[in-house]
Write an enzyme that holds these catalytic residues in place. Structure first.
Site, PDB file in Angstrom:
ATOM      1  N   SER A  99       0.837  -1.209   0.000  1.00 27.98           N
ATOM      2  CA  SER A  99       0.000   0.000   0.000  1.00 27.98           C
ATOM      3  C   SER A  99       0.861   1.244   0.000  1.00 27.98           C
ATOM      4  CB  SER A  99      -0.900   0.024   1.240  1.00 27.98           C
ATOM      5  OG  SER A  99      -1.599   1.251   1.329  1.00 27.98           O
TER       6      SER A  99
ATOM      7  N   TYR B  96      -2.279  -0.027   9.878  1.00 32.50           N
ATOM      8  CA  TYR B  96      -2.375  -0.516   8.500  1.00 32.50           C
ATOM      9  C   TYR B  96      -1.078  -0.241   7.742  1.00 32.50           C
ATOM     10  CZ  TYR B  96      -4.268  -1.152   3.770  1.00 32.50           C
ATOM     11  OH  TYR B  96      -4.490  -1.579   2.491  1.00 32.50           O
TER      12      TYR B  96
END
Length: 251
Positions: A142, A156
């Site tokens: 990501s 995250y």
């Protein structure tokens, strides 16, 4: 025929990757957790293009179930493709929870850790005996681990950053078998992640678009096509790379 396993392929990037991979003549074993209907839609999309796909359930947060999943994969490989190995693994399945650092609970941390880092780590380890030499692994990371630093994504982003590092180590250790390992880091992409966050909070979209050089949100096919390409011979000299696919976010 080559075979690829794509985790979390009932929607979004995983679904697109499965379809795009199948269009390159590769059979697909795809996984889902709760969204069985979405997984069957992916299978139908692959079959409508003339490909072959099988959907299997998998809870990436429960590593104790991985040996049974490996057995299920072995059965599918044997029954559908008359093979005892597969060629490619796409670690795509994920989860997201938004919470500021000071509000993040240990339970939320552990949940994301199990799905985003421990899951791909031990699933890959469990499936490794079935992975053919000369194959490829693609991990979905990501931009939250690199170029995008937004409040609420500390866990995250940290776990995805760990997956970037793991990608390099796997590329090193598996190179003796000719297995390439890369990761793909999507930018802001229109998926169901975060409980359909873009549908629930459309007001964030204009700001993200304004910071993206190519002037729009990413779509699942933007990412899925790159994943599929990384499995093919055209990128056969690429390994240990984290490839940002963001339309030029924050340029």
């Amino acid at each position: 025929m080559q075979i690829a396993i794509v985790t979390g392929a009932s929607s979004g990037i995983g679904q697109s990757a499965a379809v795009q991979i199948a269009r390159r003549g590769i059979g697909v074993v795809l996984t889902y957790q709760g969204n069985r209907s979405g997984a069957l839609e992916t299978v139908a999309a692959v079959e409508s293009d003339g490909g072959t796909a099988v959907a299997l359930p998998l809870d990436l947060g429960r590593s104790e179930t991985f040996p049974a999943f490996r057995d299920a994969v072995a059965g599918v490989l044997r029954d559908v493709w008359q093979r005892d190995t597969f060629d490619h693994l796409v670690n795509n399945a994920g989860a997201s929870r938004i919470a500021l650092f000071e509000e993040t609970t240990e339970d939320a941390f552990d949940t994301l850790m199990r799905v985003l880092l421990k899951g791909p780590y031990f699933l890959t380890q469990t499936l490794l005996p079935l992975l053919a030499d000369g194959g490829a692994i693609v991990n979905i990371t990501s931009g939250a681990a690199t170029t995008v630093t937004e409040p609420g994504y500390s866990v995250y982003g940290a776990m995805k950053g760990g997956l970037v590092v793991l990608t390099r180590y796997l590329a090193k250790e598996l190179s003796s078998r000719g297995i390439r390992v890369n990761s793909v880091a999507p930018g802001a992409t229109r998926t169901r992640l975060g409980d359909n966050a873009f549908e629930r909070y459309p007001e964030v979209i204009p700001g993200l678009v304004a910071r993206t050089a190519l002037g729009r949100l990413g779509e699942p096919d933007d990412i899925g096509s790159v994943v599929a390409s990384l499995l093919g011979p055209d990128l056969g000299w690429v390994t240990a790379q984290d490839i940002e696919v963001s339309g030029g976010y924050a340029l």
